[in-house]
Design an enzyme around this catalytic site. Structure first.
Site, PDB file in Angstrom:
ATOM      1  N   GLU A  27      51.781  29.675  13.543  1.00 53.88           N
ATOM      2  CA  GLU A  27      52.161  29.883  14.813  1.00 53.88           C
ATOM      3  C   GLU A  27      52.655  31.547  14.805  1.00 53.88           C
ATOM      4  O   GLU A  27      53.306  31.746  13.671  1.00 53.88           O
ATOM      5  CB  GLU A  27      53.317  29.247  15.597  1.00 53.88           C
ATOM      6  CG  GLU A  27      53.675  29.512  16.835  1.00 53.88           C
ATOM      7  CD  GLU A  27      54.592  28.633  17.452  1.00 53.88           C
ATOM      8  OE1 GLU A  27      54.987  28.733  18.693  1.00 53.88           O
ATOM      9  OE2 GLU A  27      54.905  27.461  16.861  1.00 53.88           O
ATOM     10  N   ASN A  72      54.479  26.769  20.956  1.00 48.17           N
ATOM     11  CA  ASN A  72      55.400  27.420  22.167  1.00 48.17           C
ATOM     12  C   ASN A  72      54.764  28.811  22.483  1.00 48.17           C
ATOM     13  O   ASN A  72      54.621  29.222  23.808  1.00 48.17           O
ATOM     14  CB  ASN A  72      56.900  27.160  22.030  1.00 48.17           C
ATOM     15  CG  ASN A  72      57.624  26.061  21.770  1.00 48.17           C
ATOM     16  OD1 ASN A  72      56.723  25.051  21.950  1.00 48.17           O
ATOM     17  ND2 ASN A  72      58.697  26.000  21.561  1.00 48.17           N
ATOM     18  N   ASN A 172      50.084  23.147  24.997  1.00 47.03           N
ATOM     19  CA  ASN A 172      51.067  22.805  24.114  1.00 47.03           C
ATOM     20  C   ASN A 172      52.300  22.378  24.767  1.00 47.03           C
ATOM     21  O   ASN A 172      52.889  23.103  25.587  1.00 47.03           O
ATOM     22  CB  ASN A 172      51.527  23.988  23.233  1.00 47.03           C
ATOM     23  CG  ASN A 172      52.459  23.519  22.162  1.00 47.03           C
ATOM     24  OD1 ASN A 172      51.876  22.826  21.260  1.00 47.03           O
ATOM     25  ND2 ASN A 172      53.903  24.159  22.449  1.00 47.03           N
ATOM     26  N   GLU A 173      52.775  21.131  24.545  1.00 46.43           N
ATOM     27  CA  GLU A 173      53.958  20.686  24.906  1.00 46.43           C
ATOM     28  C   GLU A 173      54.441  20.865  26.350  1.00 46.43           C
ATOM     29  O   GLU A 173      55.648  21.312  26.538  1.00 46.43           O
ATOM     30  CB  GLU A 173      55.272  20.920  24.011  1.00 46.43           C
ATOM     31  CG  GLU A 173      54.804  20.485  22.445  1.00 46.43           C
ATOM     32  CD  GLU A 173      56.182  20.818  21.525  1.00 46.43           C
ATOM     33  OE1 GLU A 173      56.995  21.488  21.915  1.00 46.43           O
ATOM     34  OE2 GLU A 173      56.013  20.409  20.369  1.00 46.43           O
ATOM     35  N   TYR A 244      59.180  15.549  14.611  1.00 46.42           N
ATOM     36  CA  TYR A 244      59.803  16.160  13.376  1.00 46.42           C
ATOM     37  C   TYR A 244      61.265  15.341  13.195  1.00 46.42           C
ATOM     38  O   TYR A 244      61.548  14.473  14.062  1.00 46.42           O
ATOM     39  CB  TYR A 244      60.469  17.507  13.790  1.00 46.42           C
ATOM     40  CG  TYR A 244      59.277  18.544  14.137  1.00 46.42           C
ATOM     41  CD1 TYR A 244      58.913  19.202  13.090  1.00 46.42           C
ATOM     42  CD2 TYR A 244      59.060  18.844  15.320  1.00 46.42           C
ATOM     43  CE1 TYR A 244      57.638  19.993  13.238  1.00 46.42           C
ATOM     44  CE2 TYR A 244      58.036  19.636  15.770  1.00 46.42           C
ATOM     45  CZ  TYR A 244      57.321  20.364  14.588  1.00 46.42           C
ATOM     46  OH  TYR A 244      56.484  21.444  14.908  1.00 46.42           O
ATOM     47  N   GLU A 292      51.586  18.408  15.361  1.00 43.71           N
ATOM     48  CA  GLU A 292      52.864  18.963  14.738  1.00 43.71           C
ATOM     49  C   GLU A 292      53.548  17.671  14.149  1.00 43.71           C
ATOM     50  O   GLU A 292      53.910  16.752  14.807  1.00 43.71           O
ATOM     51  CB  GLU A 292      53.538  19.571  16.016  1.00 43.71           C
ATOM     52  CG  GLU A 292      52.977  21.003  16.283  1.00 43.71           C
ATOM     53  CD  GLU A 292      54.099  21.707  17.262  1.00 43.71           C
ATOM     54  OE1 GLU A 292      55.246  21.376  16.931  1.00 43.71           O
ATOM     55  OE2 GLU A 292      53.524  22.165  18.183  1.00 43.71           O
ATOM     56  N   GLN A 350      54.923  24.411   9.309  1.00 46.15           N
ATOM     57  CA  GLN A 350      53.987  25.156   9.589  1.00 46.15           C
ATOM     58  C   GLN A 350      53.321  25.833   7.978  1.00 46.15           C
ATOM     59  O   GLN A 350      53.843  25.077   7.300  1.00 46.15           O
ATOM     60  CB  GLN A 350      54.395  26.392  10.435  1.00 46.15           C
ATOM     61  CG  GLN A 350      54.637  26.130  11.926  1.00 46.15           C
ATOM     62  CD  GLN A 350      55.106  27.579  12.525  1.00 46.15           C
ATOM     63  OE1 GLN A 350      54.798  28.512  12.251  1.00 46.15           O
ATOM     64  NE2 GLN A 350      55.766  27.329  13.877  1.00 46.15           N
TER      65      GLN A 350
END
Length: 503
Positions: A27, A72, A172-173, A244, A292, A350
């Site tokens: 990213e 993001n 994304n999200e 996470y 992720e 990442q």
């Protein structure tokens, strides 16, 4: 010493270990791109500005697919900013991470880098501030052979052949209020369905990922998936999941059991997707793209964002991982493999510097973090068919998850090579004797026992000064007697047990 038992038999197959389970994520955040994979002027950079030490480590890590450009970041990204002559590219404010984006690294650079790293590109489209047309334009640029304005533009930029990107994320999200372009489930679901239909008109061969919840703790979790999939089920191939695990509170027992949460997350998303399939009378089983996941000391993020203004590629969440973190990462990989029948893609976030297995110093060396090793070994040896193991294990108490099994396992049988790999995690604070029943694989013989242990020094980490402080240790496996053998797993450890075995 406590004891546990595991039975392994090739008759109890879960599914193939898809190579896409060993994905990563690049990213435009912090120093993942600038100073990570891309650093023109570095002593080891190639003619395109790619750090060759990072390329070598990426190949060693065994990464199969890389998701790009976010995250993001993608929710406010204009892909056209990152193509054409670098000197003509605009500098923009990146609202996601409050930085200046130079666009010196863009789509064409990423595709060139991916080919050099020998990874499959996984592209995300912006459904935060943009929509159907922009997604189709990006797909035309990347995948159409020629004869149109955008495909011919790609050719003028030096890519005569189409990039042939097969895997695409529809945003994304977007359930997250932090996201630029945050939407309700109905708003996103309708936009994702419209975009999916149009993109498959441009290129019917692509696979699409709809946005699931940003994490299992979201207040809209499960209802978000249900609503989005009612809009998109017939048009997409995957629903995403992100998670996470933060060790910051010092609750060692709970962080070691994080895989229990991931396991429940996967089961609940599968149940929701199957409910929608039944409701729509759809025969296909949707898969999960767990694109992720990682250990992340999230409490440090806001401080990183608050203490600076608009700058280029600042150091951001460059967590230094410990031996304990490596055990947790190894256990999360065990969970992903155990759901190989329904998890088809997974990307650790990442790749470089930003909560990453690879760290670099700008102008200096690159090195392997502790979490590099369980990923690399799993990617290397988890080939073939994932087998269901049913460990009989003692438990230990956790504040977050109640009583957790001390032992977690999964096995992968490579019939073609005649090899069996058993991945075993001892979450307990003392050594564990594990009785392996291998009678389903007559003649199985031990090859090697590789261990990453955190029992003696859980805070040990790899640094520029000590890049190999945390590395796997190899020992032998006792000879099997009557199809059984007992192995000793050190306290708080991730283990790979390799056998020569044919069914």
């Amino acid at each position: 010493m406590r004891t546990a038992q595991v039975t392994i038999d090739p008759a109890f197959a879960i599914g193939a270990a898809d190579r896409r389970l060993f994905g990563s994520f690049v990213e435009h955040m912090g120093r993942c791109v600038y100073g990570g994979v891309f650093e023109p002027g570095h002593p080891g950079a190639d003619a395109d500005g790619f750090r060759t030490d990072v390329l070598e480590l990426t190949r060693e890590l065994g990464v199969s697919v890389v998701r790009y450009p976010g995250g993001n970041f993608v929710s406010g990204y204009r892909w056209e900013d990152g193509i054409g002559p670098v000197g003509d590219r605009p500098r923009r404010l990146d609202l996601a991470w409050k930085t200046i984006e130079t666009n010196a690294f863009g789509l064409d650079q990423f595709m060139t880098w991916a080919a050099r790293a020998q990874v499959e590109p996984m592209m995300a489209v912006n459904l935060g501030t943009r929509g159907v047309q922009e997604a189709c334009d990006l797909l035309e640029y990347t995948n159409h052979p020629g004869g149109t304005a955008l495909s011919d533009l790609r050719r003028r930029h030096g890519a005569e052949q189409p990039y042939g990107v097969r895997l695409w994320c529809l945003g994304n999200e977007l359930d997250g209020p932090w996201q630029v372009g945050h939407k309700t489930a109905d708003e996103y679901g309708r936009l994702a369905a419209e975009t999916a239909r149009a993109m498959k008109l441009v290129d019917p061969s692509i696979s699409l990922v709809a946005c699931g919840s940003s994490n299992r703790g979201m207040p809209t979790f499960a209802s978000w998936e249900a609503t989005v999939l009612e809009h998109t089920y017939e048009h997409v191939d995957y629903i995403s999941a992100h998670t996470y695990y933060d060790p910051s509170d010092g609750d060692r027992a709970s962080i070691l059991a994080s895989a229990l949460d991931m396991d429940n997350f996967i089961r609940e998303v599968v149940a929701t997707a199957d409910h929608v399939a039944a409701k729509l009378r759809h025969p296909r089983k949707l898969k999960i793209s767990f694109d992720e996941w990682n250990v992340w000391y999230q409490s440090r993020l806001q401080a990183d964002l608050d203490r600076r203004g608009w700058v280029e590629a600042p150091a951001l969440i460059e967590d230094t991982y410990t031996a304990l973190d490596a055990v947790v990462v190894g256990d999360l990989l065990v969970t992903l493999l155990r759901h190989a029948d329904r998890v088809g893609v997974a990307c650790q976030a990442q790749l470089a510097n930003v909560i990453a297995p690879i760290r670099t110093r700008t102008g200096g060396p690159a090195w392997r973090q502790s979490i590099f090793h369980p990923f690399a070994l799993t990617a290397r040896y988890a080939r073939g068919t994932v087998l269901r193991t049913e460990p009989v294990s003692p438990t230990y108490p956790t504040a977050r998850y109640g009583d957790a099994p001390v032992l977690d396992t999964v096995a992968v049988h490579d019939e073609e090579r005649g090899e069996l790999s058993v991945f075993a995690v001892n979450r307990g604070e003392e050594d564990l004797a594990v009785d392996l029943d291998l009678r389903g694989l007559p003649g199985a013989t031990g090859l090697a026992h590789l261990t990453l242990a955190a029992g003696e020094d859980p805070t040990a980490s790899n640094t520029e000064a000590e890049p190999d402080r945390v590395t796997p240790r190899e020992s032998t496996i006792p000879t099997a007697d009557g199809g059984r053998c007992t192995v000793r797993l050190p306290a708080v450890s991730w283990n790979l047990l390799r056998f020569a075995a044919r069914s």
